[in-house]
Design a protein around this motif. Structure first.
Motif, mmCIF file in Angstrom:
data_model
loop_
_atom_site.group_PDB
_atom_site.id
_atom_site.type_symbol
_atom_site.label_atom_id
_atom_site.label_comp_id
_atom_site.label_asym_id
_atom_site.label_seq_id
_atom_site.Cartn_x
_atom_site.Cartn_y
_atom_site.Cartn_z
ATOM 1 N N LEU A 50 -6.658 8.962 -12.710
ATOM 2 C CA LEU A 50 -6.064 8.630 -11.489
ATOM 3 C C LEU A 50 -6.463 9.477 -10.364
ATOM 4 O O LEU A 50 -6.985 8.979 -9.418
ATOM 5 N N LEU A 51 -6.611 10.732 -10.698
ATOM 6 C CA LEU A 51 -7.075 11.668 -9.475
ATOM 7 C C LEU A 51 -8.752 11.542 -9.381
ATOM 8 O O LEU A 51 -9.204 11.865 -8.375
ATOM 9 N N ASN A 52 -9.413 10.958 -10.262
ATOM 10 C CA ASN A 52 -10.921 10.421 -9.777
ATOM 11 C C ASN A 52 -10.719 9.009 -9.219
ATOM 12 O O ASN A 52 -12.372 8.654 -9.077
ATOM 13 N N THR A 53 -9.964 8.357 -9.001
ATOM 14 C CA THR A 53 -10.287 7.297 -8.255
ATOM 15 C C THR A 53 -10.039 7.443 -6.826
ATOM 16 O O THR A 53 -10.017 8.616 -6.116
ATOM 17 N N ASP A 54 -10.629 6.444 -5.741
ATOM 18 C CA ASP A 54 -11.044 6.593 -4.834
ATOM 19 C C ASP A 54 -9.644 6.139 -3.625
ATOM 20 O O ASP A 54 -9.909 4.895 -3.240
ATOM 21 N N LEU A 55 -8.834 7.001 -3.961
ATOM 22 C CA LEU A 55 -7.440 6.489 -2.930
ATOM 23 C C LEU A 55 -7.395 7.177 -1.580
ATOM 24 O O LEU A 55 -6.179 7.068 -0.865
ATOM 25 N N ASP A 56 -8.323 8.003 -1.010
ATOM 26 C CA ASP A 56 -7.942 8.710 0.177
ATOM 27 C C ASP A 56 -6.600 9.502 0.255
ATOM 28 O O ASP A 56 -5.839 9.656 1.199
ATOM 29 N N ILE A 57 -6.391 10.072 -0.953
ATOM 30 C CA ILE A 57 -4.971 10.771 -0.997
ATOM 31 C C ILE A 57 -5.803 12.307 -1.280
ATOM 32 O O ILE A 57 -6.598 12.647 -2.081
ATOM 33 N N THR A 58 -5.242 13.234 -0.345
ATOM 34 C CA THR A 58 -5.752 14.682 -0.458
ATOM 35 C C THR A 58 -4.766 15.561 -1.010
ATOM 36 O O THR A 58 -5.048 16.521 -1.408
ATOM 37 N N GLN A 59 -3.466 15.150 -1.015
ATOM 38 C CA GLN A 59 -2.266 15.937 -1.333
ATOM 39 C C GLN A 59 -1.366 15.050 -2.461
ATOM 40 O O GLN A 59 -0.968 13.989 -1.783
ATOM 41 N N GLY B 48 0.860 -1.256 -0.169
ATOM 42 C CA GLY B 48 -0.099 -0.061 0.005
ATOM 43 C C GLY B 48 0.824 1.189 -0.072
ATOM 44 O O GLY B 48 0.340 2.137 0.097
ATOM 45 N N LEU B 49 2.300 1.144 -0.102
ATOM 46 C CA LEU B 49 3.181 2.308 0.120
ATOM 47 C C LEU B 49 3.056 2.955 -1.443
ATOM 48 O O LEU B 49 3.644 4.022 -1.685
ATOM 49 N N SER B 50 2.623 2.555 -2.447
ATOM 50 C CA SER B 50 2.723 2.776 -3.676
ATOM 51 C C SER B 50 1.575 1.983 -4.719
ATOM 52 O O SER B 50 1.246 1.127 -4.296
ATOM 53 N N HIS B 51 1.252 2.794 -5.614
ATOM 54 C CA HIS B 51 0.207 2.221 -6.811
ATOM 55 C C HIS B 51 1.069 2.568 -8.032
ATOM 56 O O HIS B 51 1.338 3.489 -8.436
ATOM 57 N N GLN C 256 -0.894 7.068 4.338
ATOM 58 C CA GLN C 256 -2.342 6.874 4.622
ATOM 59 C C GLN C 256 -2.448 7.735 5.781
ATOM 60 O O GLN C 256 -3.834 8.178 5.846
ATOM 61 N N THR C 257 -1.732 8.051 6.679
ATOM 62 C CA THR C 257 -1.932 9.195 7.841
ATOM 63 C C THR C 257 -2.256 10.530 7.362
ATOM 64 O O THR C 257 -3.179 10.896 7.714
ATOM 65 N N THR C 258 -1.424 10.839 6.553
ATOM 66 C CA THR C 258 -1.254 12.296 6.186
ATOM 67 C C THR C 258 -2.147 12.324 4.726
ATOM 68 O O THR C 258 -2.641 13.522 4.320
ATOM 69 N N GLY C 259 -2.533 11.426 4.133
ATOM 70 C CA GLY C 259 -3.120 11.453 2.870
ATOM 71 C C GLY C 259 -2.379 11.935 1.675
ATOM 72 O O GLY C 259 -3.040 12.925 0.804
ATOM 73 N N THR C 260 -1.181 11.815 1.645
ATOM 74 C CA THR C 260 -0.071 12.276 0.640
ATOM 75 C C THR C 260 0.405 11.200 -0.146
ATOM 76 O O THR C 260 0.586 10.028 0.488
#
Length: 173
Positions: free
Chosen positions: A105-114, A52-55, A77-81
């Protein structure tokens, strides 16, 4: 997503496009282009992806041929970066593939905020793809380096989920 069965096709894609990529970004080193080294790295990337560290995603055409790749690495995952990397093969540049892949990619649900990204000052195509997808230039690195007889620096970008508004693109994708 990257899979074990993609190794040979990805190796062939990287070999074919090495000269093109190395005109705009630093080389991955000669070892990367030796099958034994490449396959070890491929296995390591697959393990990193499972953690889960990379996709790692491959961009393929309708016939399943690799035309590019796009990655999120250093996912926290903690900071969403995360940090973004992408490359499109020389024969496919200028066709909107990078824009479409990044938008997907930006429209996937990855819980990434930055998401941070960087490219070189000479890589105008990548700068445009980033800007068209809501990335904002945050800095130009101070360190200048020479590559292929050209002096360049790194250009840094940031995408924030709540502030992203991709630009409309003339290219049909």
């Amino acid at each position: 997503m990257l899979q074990e069965v993609d190794a040979q096709d990805l190796f062939d894609f990287e070999i074919k496009n090495r000269g093109f990529f190395e005109r705009m970004v630093p080389s991955r080193g000669d070892d990367y282009y030796i099958w034994e080294s490449f396959i070890k790295r491929h296995q390591a990337l697959l393990k990193e992806q499972v953690s889960g560290l990379s996709h790692f995603y491959l961009i393929k055409d309708t016939e399943g041929k690799i035309v590019g790749r796009i990655n999120l690495v250093d996912i926290n995952q903690t900071t969403g970066t995360a940090e973004l990397g992408f490359r499109v093969g020389e024969a496919f540049v200028g066709k909107g593939i990078g824009n479409k892949a990044l938008r997907m990619l930006l429209n996937t649900d990855l819980d990434i905020t930055q998401i941070t990204a960087k490219t070189t000052t000479v890589n105008k195509a990548s700068q445009k793809v980033l800007q068209n997808n809501g990335f904002v230039q945050t800095a130009i690195g101070e360190e200048e380096f020479e590559m292929n007889g050209q002096k360049m620096k790194f250009v840094h970008y940031l995408w924030e989920k709540e502030n992203s508004t991709p630009k409309k693109n003339k290219t049909s994708t």
